[in-house]
Design a protein around this motif. Structure first.
Motif, PDB file in Angstrom:
ATOM      1  N   ALA A 173       0.751  -1.244  -0.082  1.00 47.53           N
ATOM      2  CA  ALA A 173      -0.025   0.070  -0.129  1.00 47.53           C
ATOM      3  C   ALA A 173       1.083   1.288  -0.073  1.00 47.53           C
ATOM      4  N   GLY A 192      -1.130   5.889   0.601  1.00 51.52           N
ATOM      5  CA  GLY A 192      -2.011   5.091  -0.421  1.00 51.52           C
ATOM      6  C   GLY A 192      -3.132   4.680   0.241  1.00 51.52           C
ATOM      7  N   ALA A 193      -3.533   3.524   0.289  1.00 52.68           N
ATOM      8  CA  ALA A 193      -4.879   2.886   0.725  1.00 52.68           C
ATOM      9  C   ALA A 193      -4.810   3.006   2.319  1.00 52.68           C
ATOM     10  N   VAL A 238      -7.649  -3.247   4.831  1.00 57.50           N
ATOM     11  CA  VAL A 238      -6.685  -4.051   4.804  1.00 57.50           C
ATOM     12  C   VAL A 238      -6.382  -4.940   5.977  1.00 57.50           C
ATOM     13  N   GLY A 282      -9.992   2.408   4.310  1.00 57.46           N
ATOM     14  CA  GLY A 282      -9.023   1.648   3.639  1.00 57.46           C
ATOM     15  C   GLY A 282      -8.286   1.071   4.694  1.00 57.46           C
ATOM     16  N   ARG A 283      -8.023   1.317   5.898  1.00 56.58           N
ATOM     17  CA  ARG A 283      -7.031   0.791   6.840  1.00 56.58           C
ATOM     18  C   ARG A 283      -7.968  -0.450   7.291  1.00 56.58           C
ATOM     19  N   ASP A 286       2.176   1.448  -3.429  1.00 61.74           N
ATOM     20  CA  ASP A 286       1.273   2.129  -4.471  1.00 61.74           C
ATOM     21  C   ASP A 286       0.625   3.276  -4.127  1.00 61.74           C
TER      22      ASP A 286
END
Length: 780
Positions: free
Chosen positions: A590, A630-631, A641, A637-638, A593
């Motif tokens: 992440a 990133g993500a 993941v 987003g966390r 990216d």
């Protein structure tokens, strides 16, 4: 129980010396003089570890190819670049008034044992016969000139950081190695930019252990240059994941212990090997009575006690090396740009013997900033390291420190400590406890040594930070001192004026140790022993707390777990698979990216550069602390993941150990296994189910992409009752002896794997009661 007795005559002794070997393989050496004592220590090292120390000597001096052929030629060349090549008078003076005499006696003892082997009075270890080689004799200088087995830092991190900064930015690089304290952005403008691929392979090769792949042993001379890279396990390969080194030590003051005596504990961590890196020994002669752990190739001990004071060490993460990029004079390849002019590049040619072939001549190149490890495209890349300076033989300052009778004497001895930089802990019978940093820390002005720098003279070392200026804590009000490679510089340390280091271990061990010691009253040896084997993970608690509530079995298993990385725990198996094999790689990807300008192949390469990642930075990113890339930039987003990688870890655990989590066990996957480097059937030790991980006080690091075998951790542990010496405890895995078939080759391994200890006996009466064999050395 009967005691076996044997007498052996050795040339070079002045008087008889007695070696009492106790039931755990620890030799207690008693001599009538310092010369005979250290002579006997050398002979004993050869008795138990001749194959190991002979291999270490040949590796360090660059003499492997003479025994093993062309596949070792490039490793020999690499090792020779980092040998001490300076004035030997200055070198000997650094180790005190009797340092040279001690090393001379030690080397003579090794040689005398080799004499006994050659005339059939002592056995030849079986490895020599198997490899058709013979042990070589030592010069006193061999004890101190070899430096490549010492831990220093951070050239390899500079290489990685420069590559990450070129592709992304410092926030992304923080996932690889978090900097503490933070560094101004202007620092990165000073550097020389990224290095060519493989630029520091020679450094990796110089510090690699010796490997014995059949194809390497069979390599013809024309393929010698192919054997010049190092793989993830630090094995030399033809065409190279890193493991965290971690150590712990502490001392508890008498007012906090059950006995009213201080307790000191130490468990220095390094890569596991067979034989083990450390060796326990008791040395007694007029003026000295010291017991503890050292390395078998060196005299004295580096951690233990002397009947008055106890001392131990962990790594203090100061920066002792730098990468410099020199512009070569286009008209003269033996000069480089320096301060508006030119400076020479010295070339040394040396002949290296190669088994089955004529000697091979290699070129070694040196700038004033150190050995040249790479040349190309008009540039020469050199490493400046304290290891090439006088007095930098690892741990050798302990020859004086182990004899100190009080803190002042110990601190005076530590002023001469060069490498590796260490956190020293002291505790004595007067009730004093102390922590101090020791080691030579280069003084850098206007730069911090975090990326490769131009080698044109604008950036160089200006001596070293004075030893007396390094931090010291004596008898603190909390009643204990401790270290675990954490950032332990004082809050008011002048980082800009005296940069020491920025890359520390934020793995939670130091916090756990402080919490346990701070909560305890009436602390006992058993408490310290249990803390050395502690498998509670604060990182686990923080990560599990981030998981959103869900009714899936993976979340339920971890939410109901106590956070202990125990060998028999199924939840520990799931957590470690999640953290190491799934979550960390996902976070690093992440981060890679996070820059939309990066193409997918470049992002994948960048993620590999970030591995294995900084656990403190990764957890902080998942907690939303700082600018996560990133993500990971949003809470949603966390969460994605976290949940996605946990589901993958559950599937991984099912594939490895079946569908029933009640039948899972971390220790079935995570094992202590000590393979013999020659790969001979029956010579390996293990596998042994082992708890702990990379975030526990009992640090037991492993390769997540491989077999999960424990690669790094504590082989030796000490728990010292300061003043009640016979109560003290120790362990050394897998055993004291390096001779296959010896009773002490693997006897301590099961105790070690279970987090246990054996007695470390000191008094004459206790030693005699535990003696199982006596070897008397007499003048020959």
């Amino acid at each position: 129980m009967s005691v076996a007795a044997e007498t052996l005559a050795l040339r070079g002794l002045d008087a008889p010396v007695t070696l009492r070997i106790d039931r755990w393989g620890i030799p207690h050496i008693r001599a009538g003089s310092l010369h005979d004592l250290f002579f006997a220590q050398g002979a004993n090292a050869a008795r138990d570890r001749l194959w190991q120390i002979d291999l270490w000597r040949k590796r360090g001096l660059g003499l492997l190819a003479a025994d093993f052929g062309p596949g070792y030629l490039m490793q020999d060349r690499a090792a020779r670049l980092f040998l001490y090549r300076g004035d030997m008078d200055a070198e000997w003076a650094a180790y005190g008034p009797d340092g040279r005499a001690i090393c001379t006696a030690f080397a003579a003892g090794i040689n005398a044992w080799i004499d006994a082997v050659e005339d059939g009075r002592a056995p030849l270890p079986p490895e020599f016969a198997r490899m058709d080689t013979r042990p070589a004799r030592w010069a006193p200088e061999d004890v101190v000139r070899i430096r490549t087995h010492c831990l220093v830092r951070n050239a390899l991190s500079e290489e990685a950081r420069a590559a990450v900064l070129a592709a992304a930015g410092p926030e992304v690089d923080g996932l690889r190695a978090r900097l503490d304290p933070p560094v101004p952005a202007a620092e990165w403008d000073l550097g020389a930019g990224p290095l060519p691929d493989g630029a520091l392979d020679v450094l990796r090769l110089a510090t690699a252990p010796v490997s014995f792949a059949p194809e390497r042993l069979a390599a013809p001379l024309c393929e010698a240059h192919r054997w010049s890279r190092v793989d993830a396990d630090k094995a030399v390969v033809a065409h190279p994941q890193a493991f965290p080194d971690g150590s712990n030590n502490w001392a508890v003051a008498c007012q906090r212990t059950a006995t009213g005596r201080p307790v000191m504990a130490s468990d220095p961590h390094r890569a596991h090997s067979l034989p083990g890196l450390r060796y326990l020994v008791h040395l007694t002669a007029p003026g000295i009575d010291v017991i503890g752990a050292g390395e078998p190739s060196s005299p004295g001990v580096m951690a233990g006690h002397n009947g008055t004071g106890a001392f131990s060490l962990t790594i203090f993460c100061a920066d002792q090396e730098d990468v410099f990029v020199h512009d070569i004079d286009p008209e003269d390849p033996d000069r480089h740009a320096w301060k508006g002019g030119r400076a020479p590049i010295e070339t040394v040619e040396e002949a290296i013997p190669v088994r089955g072939h004529p000697d091979q001549t290699v070129r070694l190149r040196f700038t004033r900033q150190g050995p040249v490890v790479h040349e190309g495209a008009g540039r020469a890349i050199a490493i400046r390291t304290v290891l090439t300076e006088a007095g930098a033989a690892p741990y050798m300052a302990a020859l004086q420190g182990m004899r100190a009778r009080d803190l002042a004497g110990f601190r005076a001895a530590m002023a001469g400590w060069v490498a590796p930089t260490v956190s020293q802990v002291w505790a004595d019978t007067g009730g004093t406890i102390a922590w101090m940093a020791a080691g030579r820390v280069p003084q850098r002005h206007g730069w911090r040594g975090l990326v490769p720098m131009p080698g044109d003279g604008r950036f160089d070392w200006d001596g070293a930070i004075p030893p007396g200026d390094l931090p010291l804590r004596v008898n603190p009000p909390e009643g204990f001192v401790h270290s675990a490679n954490e950032m332990n510089l004082p809050a008011d340390w002048p980082h800009d004026r005296a940069p020491v280091g920025y890359e520390w271990h934020g793995d939670g061990r130091a916090t756990r140790i402080a919490d346990v010691l701070g909560a305890a009253q009436g602390h006992t040896l058993a408490d310290s022993a249990a803390l050395q084997g502690d498998v509670a993970s604060g990182v686990a608690a923080r990560l599990v707390a981030l998981l959103p509530d869900a009714d899936d079995p993976a979340t339920a298993l971890l939410k109901g777990w106590d956070g202990r990385i125990a060998a028999d725990s199924g939840a520990a198996l799931l957590f470690e698979l999640w953290l190491s094999a799934h979550l960390k790689p996902a976070v690093l990807r992440a981060g890679a990216d996070g820059d939309p300008a990066l193409a997918a192949p470049l992002a994948a390469r960048l993620a590999a550069r970030l591995a294995p990642g900084d656990i403190a930075a990764i957890v902080a990113a998942l907690e939303g602390d700082g600018p996560p890339p990133g993500a990971l930039a949003s809470p949603g987003g966390r969460r994605r993941v976290l949940t996605r990688t946990l589901a993958a870890a559950w599937d991984d655990a099912v594939a490895r150990q079946g569908p029933d989590p009640d039948a899972w066990a971390w220790g079935r996957l995570h094992v202590g296994h000590f393979p013999h480097p020659l790969g001979v059937a029956g010579w390996d030790v293990g596998p042994l189910p082992t708890g702990g991980g990379a975030t526990t006080v009992m640090m037991a690091a492993y390769e997540a992409r491989g077999d999960f075998r424990v690669r790094n951790g504590a082989s030796v542990r000490l728990v010292i009752d300061v003043g009640g010496w016979d109560n003290s405890l120790c362990i050394n895995a897998p055993g004291q002896s390096g001779v296959p078939g010896s009773a002490h080759y693997a006897d301590l391994a099961p105790i070690w794997a279970a987090g246990g200890h054996v007695p470390l006996l000191y008094s004459v009466a206790a030693v005699e009661a535990a003696t199982r064999s006596v070897l008397t050395l007499v003048p020959g």
